[in-house]
Design a protein around this motif. Structure first.
Motif, PDB file in Angstrom:
ATOM      1  N   UNK A 150      -3.426 -20.213  35.745  1.00 44.86           N
ATOM      2  CA  UNK A 150      -3.122 -20.977  34.575  1.00 44.86           C
ATOM      3  C   UNK A 150      -3.029 -20.075  33.410  1.00 44.86           C
ATOM      4  N   UNK A 151      -3.893 -18.909  33.560  1.00 46.37           N
ATOM      5  CA  UNK A 151      -4.100 -17.971  32.165  1.00 46.37           C
ATOM      6  C   UNK A 151      -5.206 -18.568  31.287  1.00 46.37           C
ATOM      7  N   UNK A 152      -5.958 -19.594  31.698  1.00 47.58           N
ATOM      8  CA  UNK A 152      -7.126 -19.890  30.835  1.00 47.58           C
ATOM      9  C   UNK A 152      -8.141 -19.095  30.661  1.00 47.58           C
ATOM     10  N   UNK A 153      -8.578 -18.684  31.988  1.00 48.45           N
ATOM     11  CA  UNK A 153      -9.824 -18.192  31.998  1.00 48.45           C
ATOM     12  C   UNK A 153      -9.535 -16.755  32.630  1.00 48.45           C
ATOM     13  N   UNK A 154     -10.459 -15.783  32.175  1.00 49.19           N
ATOM     14  CA  UNK A 154     -10.411 -14.347  32.737  1.00 49.19           C
ATOM     15  C   UNK A 154     -11.050 -14.228  34.348  1.00 49.19           C
ATOM     16  N   UNK A 155     -10.617 -13.248  34.762  1.00 53.34           N
ATOM     17  CA  UNK A 155     -11.210 -13.198  36.354  1.00 53.34           C
ATOM     18  C   UNK A 155     -12.551 -12.755  36.541  1.00 53.34           C
ATOM     19  N   UNK A 156     -13.037 -12.175  35.293  1.00 52.52           N
ATOM     20  CA  UNK A 156     -14.448 -11.793  35.363  1.00 52.52           C
ATOM     21  C   UNK A 156     -15.426 -12.937  35.502  1.00 52.52           C
ATOM     22  N   UNK A 265      -9.802 -23.640  27.274  1.00 47.92           N
ATOM     23  CA  UNK A 265      -9.666 -24.944  28.279  1.00 47.92           C
ATOM     24  C   UNK A 265      -8.542 -26.087  27.656  1.00 47.92           C
ATOM     25  N   UNK A 266      -7.979 -26.602  28.624  1.00 46.27           N
ATOM     26  CA  UNK A 266      -6.947 -27.576  27.922  1.00 46.27           C
ATOM     27  C   UNK A 266      -5.881 -27.191  27.136  1.00 46.27           C
ATOM     28  N   UNK A 267      -5.529 -25.866  27.330  1.00 46.67           N
ATOM     29  CA  UNK A 267      -4.549 -25.256  26.275  1.00 46.67           C
ATOM     30  C   UNK A 267      -3.099 -25.878  26.683  1.00 46.67           C
ATOM     31  N   UNK A 268      -2.620 -25.879  27.902  1.00 41.23           N
ATOM     32  CA  UNK A 268      -1.463 -26.466  27.904  1.00 41.23           C
ATOM     33  C   UNK A 268      -1.166 -27.929  27.688  1.00 41.23           C
ATOM     34  N   UNK A 269      -2.156 -28.895  27.996  1.00 43.91           N
ATOM     35  CA  UNK A 269      -2.312 -30.076  27.745  1.00 43.91           C
ATOM     36  C   UNK A 269      -2.232 -30.226  26.421  1.00 43.91           C
ATOM     37  N   UNK A 270      -2.790 -29.618  25.561  1.00 42.21           N
ATOM     38  CA  UNK A 270      -2.923 -29.792  23.997  1.00 42.21           C
ATOM     39  C   UNK A 270      -1.508 -29.095  23.238  1.00 42.21           C
ATOM     40  N   UNK A 271      -1.157 -27.882  23.910  1.00 36.33           N
ATOM     41  CA  UNK A 271      -0.032 -27.105  22.851  1.00 36.33           C
ATOM     42  C   UNK A 271       0.986 -26.995  23.669  1.00 36.33           C
ATOM     43  N   UNK A 272       1.419 -27.524  24.678  1.00 36.29           N
ATOM     44  CA  UNK A 272       2.731 -27.395  25.398  1.00 36.29           C
ATOM     45  C   UNK A 272       3.829 -27.825  24.598  1.00 36.29           C
ATOM     46  N   UNK A 273       3.486 -29.015  23.837  1.00 33.85           N
ATOM     47  CA  UNK A 273       4.655 -29.482  22.860  1.00 33.85           C
ATOM     48  C   UNK A 273       5.215 -28.672  21.733  1.00 33.85           C
ATOM     49  N   UNK A 300      -9.525 -27.041  23.965  1.00 32.14           N
ATOM     50  CA  UNK A 300      -8.578 -27.605  23.090  1.00 32.14           C
ATOM     51  C   UNK A 300      -8.658 -29.237  23.697  1.00 32.14           C
ATOM     52  N   UNK A 301      -9.769 -29.747  24.161  1.00 29.48           N
ATOM     53  CA  UNK A 301      -9.766 -31.034  24.478  1.00 29.48           C
ATOM     54  C   UNK A 301      -9.806 -31.971  23.470  1.00 29.48           C
ATOM     55  N   UNK A 302     -10.375 -31.582  22.233  1.00 27.10           N
ATOM     56  CA  UNK A 302     -10.446 -32.554  21.093  1.00 27.10           C
ATOM     57  C   UNK A 302      -8.846 -32.621  20.552  1.00 27.10           C
ATOM     58  N   UNK A 303      -7.778 -31.527  20.580  1.00 28.92           N
ATOM     59  CA  UNK A 303      -6.736 -31.613  20.235  1.00 28.92           C
ATOM     60  C   UNK A 303      -5.720 -32.477  21.145  1.00 28.92           C
ATOM     61  N   UNK A 304      -6.065 -32.303  22.348  1.00 29.04           N
ATOM     62  CA  UNK A 304      -5.349 -33.009  23.525  1.00 29.04           C
ATOM     63  C   UNK A 304      -5.496 -34.513  23.133  1.00 29.04           C
ATOM     64  N   UNK A 305      -6.849 -34.943  22.848  1.00 25.47           N
ATOM     65  CA  UNK A 305      -7.008 -36.377  22.911  1.00 25.47           C
ATOM     66  C   UNK A 305      -6.356 -36.813  21.475  1.00 25.47           C
ATOM     67  N   UNK A 306      -6.257 -36.318  20.568  1.00 26.83           N
ATOM     68  CA  UNK A 306      -5.881 -36.318  18.815  1.00 26.83           C
ATOM     69  C   UNK A 306      -4.305 -36.663  19.214  1.00 26.83           C
TER      70      UNK A 306
END
Length: 694
Positions: A150-156, A265-273, A300-306
């Motif tokens: 999903x692009x959220x974390x790096x392979x490392x 974490x939770x980037x798409x859930x919070x920012x896709x709109x 971005x979990x706090x923003x997702x919930x907000x």
């Protein structure tokens, strides 16, 4: 059946003694927390008491049916039992975990610490350190394969897994089987369709880890594209927008370095709109507002919930909050975000929450003023009850929600859908369209643009709308459905600035002139018929010789002084009428009560009320601000003649009652003449075609 599933079954049957023996189950069950990704949730109110436990059970059920070795199944059973515990736990337990420094906002890391802490409490003779190390590491990296895709974390972040193969604790093929099975359990428990969709990608990543293949991190733009997958799927033209946004190399330089150093974490859930530009601005704000040199994990979990709440028992984006954030971001230029001081905003600011003393882990949300929070809360409650409609209307204006004149908040999607309804009359419009260039004023949901393109495939079809939210939705639709028409944001009162003079063959006003009449202050006031005349004049100037203006809109009835008696069959609807006459912005409604259920009023006032009455309570705050009829037939003809002159020829002038009104109102009201004789409703709608002489 796995022992863990048996324990869950015992708990379901009421045997809570199992909680004393199974610590992991105790943590998942004894909790007030509902820390889940809202992306797959349809309704917040339908989330059960133990959603994390339910998800864990689904992962174990997938594992239970997998055909893998018993050794691997036992390892994965422990991994799945413990991987979600940091999302749960009683209040006191969570306080204790926080004291011990467990990063609860990053659930896989915290769960690994909790698992390790529980293992230390065991007798050393009962422990298998090799197995514990494998389980601990798999919990620590739980879910990272999917998040990398999903692009959220790096392979490392997945490199700790490679040690088991490097140290020859597992053969590459054995570890590949183990890791593949774990990710199948994790992803299929979220959604079998999702597993089917990304199984091939998971296979590639797992093989890279298991066989020690060299994998480069995703380049900045590709990682961004993965983070915007949902938005792109909805129609975001990512390639075009990214090219425009990165025209300033300073933006890419700053963001790419930040992304190179961080996991999210939770980037798409919070920012896709949010739009891609708003997405960029949020990250540039984050860099300015945090200790960006030390930040390594961002949730971005706090923003997702907000941003989410239930509207009519369905999970919805809180558009009150989103509009305030959008307005704030619109005032911030990229130049200022990169180099200069930023203006203060009284309503909202970015909130960065430090979860550790080193500020390596931060949470992101937006903080609203205390007054703003209370007003937003009031709006959410008020929209449930019609008594507060006038207050909501005032609050719309206070927050500037109606920034484009037609912003309808929760009713917006319904409105755009309704703009696509009444397809028969729109097909009639298409029948009268001529020429090579066609312009649809106020295209709404784009249905007419589609019809015009289908009927006239070689024509240049253009939609123009003043509302940025409508234009944005149409751009997404165009990208998503690969349409060939174009859409621009512009003012129909000055078409020459957008399309030039004598450049268009057909100009269409489909149910839009009455909105311009109702919302646009012209010469200092709204509900001014001169705005309609200016729209006609502007379009006529843009029209080619032999071109056509097509109008479908509201009509008033002649003679205007004709009276109608309106009887409400349900006494409670009388209150709706009394609210309406107070709230309607178009004109003063003249009326006189005949009895407690029957009111006498002019025919056009009667019909104007019935339009709003038909739409019902949800649309009320918006409909009371619109006047559908503004000219009678003779007044419309006179306005066309006076405004456009002798070169304008009316070739079609029809008016009729729109289908559905009488049927919809049959059980609610009775309309009679002054003698009490039942009578049909007057014409509601006109259809006009004007040709420009060559």
């Amino acid at each position: 059946m796995l022992e863990s599933l048996q324990s869950i079954q015992q708990l379901k049957y009421g045997n809570k003694s199992v909680l004393k023996k199974e610590k992991w189950l105790n943590y998942l069950y004894v909790t007030e927390q509902k820390n889940i990704n809202l992306e797959q949730v349809q309704s917040l109110s339908d989330i059960g008491e133990h959603p994390v436990l339910q998800y864990t059970e689904r992962t174990l059920q997938v594992l239970n049916r997998l055909d893998i070795s018993l050794e691997h199944k036992q390892i994965l059973e422990d991994v799945l039992k413990w991987s979600e515990v940091a999302k749960c736990g009683s209040h006191d337990i969570r306080m204790e975990w926080e004291k011990q420094g467990y990063p609860l906002a990053i659930h896989n890391i915290a769960s690994a610490h909790i698992y390790a802490d529980e293992q230390i409490k065991m007798d050393f003779s009962d422990r298998d350190l090799f197995k514990e190390e494998v389980i601990y590491t798999l919990i620590l990296t739980h879910g990272l394969v999917g998040q990398y895709i999903r692009g959220e974390v790096r392979f490392q972040q997945m490199l700790p897994l490679s040690k088991f193969v490097h140290l020859k604790m597992f053969s590459p093929s054995a570890f590949n089987e183990l890791l593949y099975a774990l990710n199948q359990c994790i992803i299929e428990a979220v959604s079998p369709d999702l597993w089917e969709q990304i199984e091939e990608q998971v296979t590639e990543v797992v093989q890279s880890v298991s066989y020690g293949e060299q994998v480069n991190e995703y380049p900045f733009k590709e990682r961004l594209e993965r983070l915007r997958y949902g938005s792109i799927h909805k129609g975001e033209n990512f390639q075009l927008e990214i090219q425009q946004l990165l025209s300033d190399p300073g933006i890419e330089k700053r963001l790419s370095l930040f992304f190179h150093n961080t996991d999210m974490w939770y980037v798409e859930s919070a920012l896709s709109e949010f739009t891609l530009e708003e997405f960029f601005k949020i990250f540039l704000l984050l860099i300015r507002s945090s200790s960006s040199l030390t930040v390594r994990q961002i949730t971005f979990e706090p923003l997702m919930k907000e941003l989410h709440y239930d509207y009519k028992r369905k999970k919805s984006v809180n558009l009150y909050k989103k509009r305030i954030i959008e307005a704030y971001l619109a005032d911030l230029s990229m130049e200022n975000l990169l180099h200069h001081a930023l203006p203060d905003n009284q309503h909202v600011c970015l909130q960065v929450l430090a979860y550790d003393s080193a500020q390596q882990l931060v949470g992101v949300s937006f903080q609203f003023s205390k007054a703003g929070e209370k007003l937003i809360e009031f709006c959410q409650e008020a929209e449930k009850h019609p008594l507060y409609e006038r207050a909501i209307i005032m609050l719309y204006d206070f927050f500037g929600f109606r920034k484009d004149a037609y912003d309808r908040l929760q009713n917006e999607q319904t409105y755009l859908a309704d703009m696509n309804n009444s397809q028969d009359f729109k097909r009639k419009i298409v029948d009268y369209a001529v020429g090579d260039t066609m312009l649809d004023i106020g295209p709404g949901g784009g249905f007419l643009l589609d019809l015009l393109s289908k009927r006239h495939p070689k024509a240049n079809i253009i939609g123009i709308d003043i509302a940025s939210n409508v234009v944005a939705e149409l751009e997404k639709k165009k990208q998503r459905e690969q349409r060939k028409w174009h859409v621009i944001q512009g003012d129909a009162l000055d078409l020459q600035s957008y399309v030039g003079t004598k450049k268009v063959d057909t100009i269409i006003f489909s149910s839009i002139l009455h909105e311009m009449f109702s919302y646009i202050p012209f010469e200092g006031k709204k509900f001014n018929t001169k705005v309609v005349e200016q729209a006609l004049h502007s379009s006529f100037q843009a029209l080619n010789p032999n071109g056509r203006i097509i109008i479908r809109d509201g009509i008033m009835t002649e003679p205007k002084e004709t009276l109608r008696h309106l009887r409400f069959k349900n006494i409670t609807d009388v209150a709706f009428f009394e609210r309406y006459v107070q709230d309607f912005k178009g004109r003063n409604i003249q009326y006189e009560w005949i009895n407690e259920r029957t009111v006498s009023l002019p025919i056009n006032d009667c019909m104007e009320f019935l339009y709003t009455f038909t739409w019902g309570e949800e649309a009320y705050p918006h409909e009371v601000q619109e006047q559908f009829g503004y000219f009678t037939p003779s007044e419309f003809k006179e306005a066309i003649s006076q405004t456009l002159g002798e070169t304008a020829v009316i070739t079609v002038f029809e008016h009729y009652l729109q289908d559905g009104y009488e049927e919809h109102l049959l059980m609610k009201v009775e309309v009679t003449d002054v003698d009490g004789k039942s009578i049909g409703l007057p014409d509601s709608t006109c259809f006009i075609v004007i040709e420009k002489k060559g």
